[in-house]
Design an enzyme around this catalytic site. Structure first.
Site, PDB file in Angstrom:
ATOM      1  N   ASP A  78      -6.957   1.341   7.708  1.00 32.24           N
ATOM      2  CA  ASP A  78      -5.673   1.983   7.963  1.00 32.24           C
ATOM      3  C   ASP A  78      -5.877   3.484   8.127  1.00 32.24           C
ATOM      4  O   ASP A  78      -7.004   3.989   8.032  1.00 32.24           O
ATOM      5  CB  ASP A  78      -4.648   1.671   6.860  1.00 32.24           C
ATOM      6  CG  ASP A  78      -5.056   2.191   5.486  1.00 32.24           C
ATOM      7  OD1 ASP A  78      -5.804   3.183   5.406  1.00 32.24           O
ATOM      8  OD2 ASP A  78      -4.622   1.607   4.485  1.00 32.24           O
ATOM      9  N   ASP A 134       0.837  -1.195   0.000  1.00 34.33           N
ATOM     10  CA  ASP A 134       0.000   0.000   0.000  1.00 34.33           C
ATOM     11  C   ASP A 134       0.871   1.244   0.000  1.00 34.33           C
ATOM     12  O   ASP A 134       2.028   1.215   0.448  1.00 34.33           O
ATOM     13  CB  ASP A 134      -0.894   0.022   1.238  1.00 34.33           C
ATOM     14  CG  ASP A 134      -1.922  -1.096   1.229  1.00 34.33           C
ATOM     15  OD1 ASP A 134      -2.341  -1.489   0.126  1.00 34.33           O
ATOM     16  OD2 ASP A 134      -2.283  -1.570   2.317  1.00 34.33           O
TER      17      ASP A 134
END
Length: 292
Positions: free
Chosen positions: A80, A38
């Site tokens: 997140d 990511d």
């Protein structure tokens, strides 16, 4: 131009951004990566160049290791810190959670288990990534999948400003989402949770101390690392010639895919035992320079 690049990916860039920069640096389009990171994540990103791109799936399927920090008390839609907040726990609920409870719950993740990936993962659903569907306003629910978590170690538990931050190290199988561990830990403790920091330090067999920035990285020949990925079979000159023409040779003593190298330790091909005309032989499934 064939080989691997070991990149210490910086934050705020996608894995594809790294590939694009390397393509420009090496002036070649044949570049791929093993295992997406990511944008917020940093650490080991393995790139294949030339025929090494065909070897990347074998690396992607290997063991991974991470350092991660989980924030308990807040949930986000991406699991997140880059997502929108969807839930915030009362401070009193957090105050009632002990370090022992956190340790016990994390211990329950270890072993072969099932995990539901984050809805904003790179998993493709009918040809379109889950995160692209979420951005388009779709409600995405991904089915649970089997994973293996070999080890979770707690490095530190801190409680700054009425929050709980849990720093952990994780060793796991391919396909494990550390964001999902943060989410599920928060759910089990009934306070919510999300990932605020992630650094990958292993994509087996490559470790973080082998990695460099894009600018400092140098191409590693396949022959220098192939024995860390596959069992090796050394070929003589006549065998190398047969394989270069796509022909078979006598079977390998051990089953499975193995790498063939010549007498100068150069990568020649990937081979696998196959039944051909009632005889077991070692057949090429990938030959360097063949265009396969």
């Amino acid at each position: 131009m064939d080989g691997f690049l070991l990149i210490d990916k910086a934050g705020a860039m996608t894995s594809h951004d790294v590939v694009a920069k390397v393509r420009k640096k090496l002036d070649t389009k044949k570049v791929g990566h093993a295992g997406t990171l990511d944008p917020m994540a940093t650490g080991v990103l393995v790139l294949g160049v030339g025929i090494a791109t065909r070897l990347l799936p074998y690396i992607t399927d290997g063991k991974k290791a991470y350092l991660a920090t989980i924030l308990l008390g807040v949930s986000t839609h991406t699991d997140d810190k880059e997502g929108d907040i969807t839930f915030t726990a009362d401070k009193s609920a957090l105050a009632n959670i002990s370090d022992k409870e956190i340790t016990n719950e994390l211990g329950k993740f270890v072993g072969k288990t099932k995990q539901r990936p984050s809805s904003v993962s790179a998993i493709k659903i009918d040809g379109k990534t889950a995160h692209a569907r979420v951005r388009a306003g779709e409600n995405v629910e991904i089915a649970e999948r089997d994973i293996v978590i070999d080890e979770i170690k707690i490095i530190n538990i801190q409680r700054p400003n009425d929050q709980i931050q849990v720093e952990i190290s994780v060793t796991c199988s391919a396909g494990t989402y550390i964001r999902a561990i943060a989410r599920d830990l928060g759910d089990r403790l009934k306070v919510g949770g999300h990932l605020i920091k992630l650094r990958r330090n292993l994509v087996s067999p490559f470790t973080l101390d082998q990695c460099k920035s894009i600018e400092e990285s140098a191409l590693i020949p396949i022959g220098e690392v192939i024995e860390k990925i596959f069992p090796i079979r050394k070929l003589d000159l006549s065998q190398s010639r047969e394989i270069s023409f796509g022909r078979v040779i006598e079977q390998n003593p051990q089953p499975g895919v193995f790498a063939a190298i010549d007498n100068q330790d150069n990568f020649v091909a990937l081979l696998e035992n196959k039944l051909q005309a009632s005889q077991m032989v070692a057949a090429p499934i990938l030959v360097k320079g063949s265009g396969q």
